[in-house]
Scaffold this motif. Structure first.
Motif, PDB file in Angstrom:
ATOM      1  N   LYS A 168      52.239  31.624  18.135  1.00 37.44           N
ATOM      2  CA  LYS A 168      52.239  32.681  19.146  1.00 37.44           C
ATOM      3  C   LYS A 168      51.070  32.499  20.107  1.00 37.44           C
ATOM      4  CE  LYS A 168      52.102  37.676  19.681  1.00 37.44           C
ATOM      5  NZ  LYS A 168      51.908  38.957  19.018  1.00 37.44           N
ATOM      6  N   GLN A 169      49.894  32.176  19.579  1.00 39.41           N
ATOM      7  CA  GLN A 169      48.729  31.966  20.437  1.00 39.41           C
ATOM      8  C   GLN A 169      48.931  30.765  21.354  1.00 39.41           C
ATOM      9  OE1 GLN A 169      45.609  31.693  17.520  1.00 39.41           O
ATOM     10  NE2 GLN A 169      45.152  33.887  17.589  1.00 39.41           N
TER      11      GLN A 169
ATOM     12  N   GLU B 238      51.289  31.802  24.128  1.00 37.78           N
ATOM     13  CA  GLU B 238      50.594  32.652  25.105  1.00 37.78           C
ATOM     14  C   GLU B 238      49.663  31.831  25.984  1.00 37.78           C
ATOM     15  OE1 GLU B 238      48.683  35.578  22.666  1.00 37.78           O
ATOM     16  OE2 GLU B 238      50.525  36.754  22.414  1.00 37.78           O
TER      17      GLU B 238
ATOM     18  N   LYS C   6      51.112  32.897  13.645  1.00 38.03           N
ATOM     19  CA  LYS C   6      50.091  33.412  14.562  1.00 38.03           C
ATOM     20  C   LYS C   6      49.604  32.304  15.489  1.00 38.03           C
ATOM     21  CE  LYS C   6      45.973  36.283  14.476  1.00 38.03           C
ATOM     22  NZ  LYS C   6      44.997  36.950  13.621  1.00 38.03           N
ATOM     23  N   ARG C   7      49.393  31.109  14.929  1.00 34.51           N
ATOM     24  CA  ARG C   7      48.964  29.982  15.765  1.00 34.51           C
ATOM     25  C   ARG C   7      50.023  29.623  16.800  1.00 34.51           C
ATOM     26  NH1 ARG C   7      47.471  25.746  11.449  1.00 34.51           N
ATOM     27  NH2 ARG C   7      48.103  27.377  10.062  1.00 34.51           N
TER      28      ARG C   7
END
Length: 115
Positions: A105-106, A109, A102-103
């Motif tokens: 991916k963030q 982005e 998740k980190r």
């Protein structure tokens, strides 16, 4: 009534009625406050004690909070006030992959937004 029996120069006050606070609601409030103040329910204070305080307050939340405060004088806290309640030990790496992905991916982005 004003001077000489005449009506007062201001409008009459508006009476606002509030529904009574239930014993169950006050007990939940006391449980939450106890936890926030570092007194874990079941460890430092019994749930039955909180219910008893709620019942004797007769719908007055302030009285229930004062009674709780007084009843906990000298009781050892289970954790620091405002701190999260202590939980059991977590298994090493539990949820780590998901969090790391998740980190990443963030971060990707955020990089795209900067360009």
């Amino acid at each position: 009534v004003g001077v000489g029996g005449s009506p007062p120069p201001w409008p009459p006050a508006l009476a606002i009625k509030f529904p009574a606070v239930t014993t169950a609601r006050i007990a939940r409030i006391l449980e939450r406050v106890s936890g926030l103040e570092g007194f874990e329910v079941g460890m430092c204070v019994a749930k039955a004690h909180l219910t008893e305080l709620a019942e004797t307050s007769h719908g007055d939340v302030r009285q229930a909070l004062r009674s709780l405060e007084f009843s906990l004088l000298g009781v050892q806290r289970s954790h620091a006030p405002g701190a999260k309640k202590p939980k059991g030990k977590r298994r090493a790496g539990a949820g780590g992959k998901k969090t790391a992905a998740k980190r990443q991916k963030q971060a990707a982005e955020a990089e795209v937004e900067r360009k």
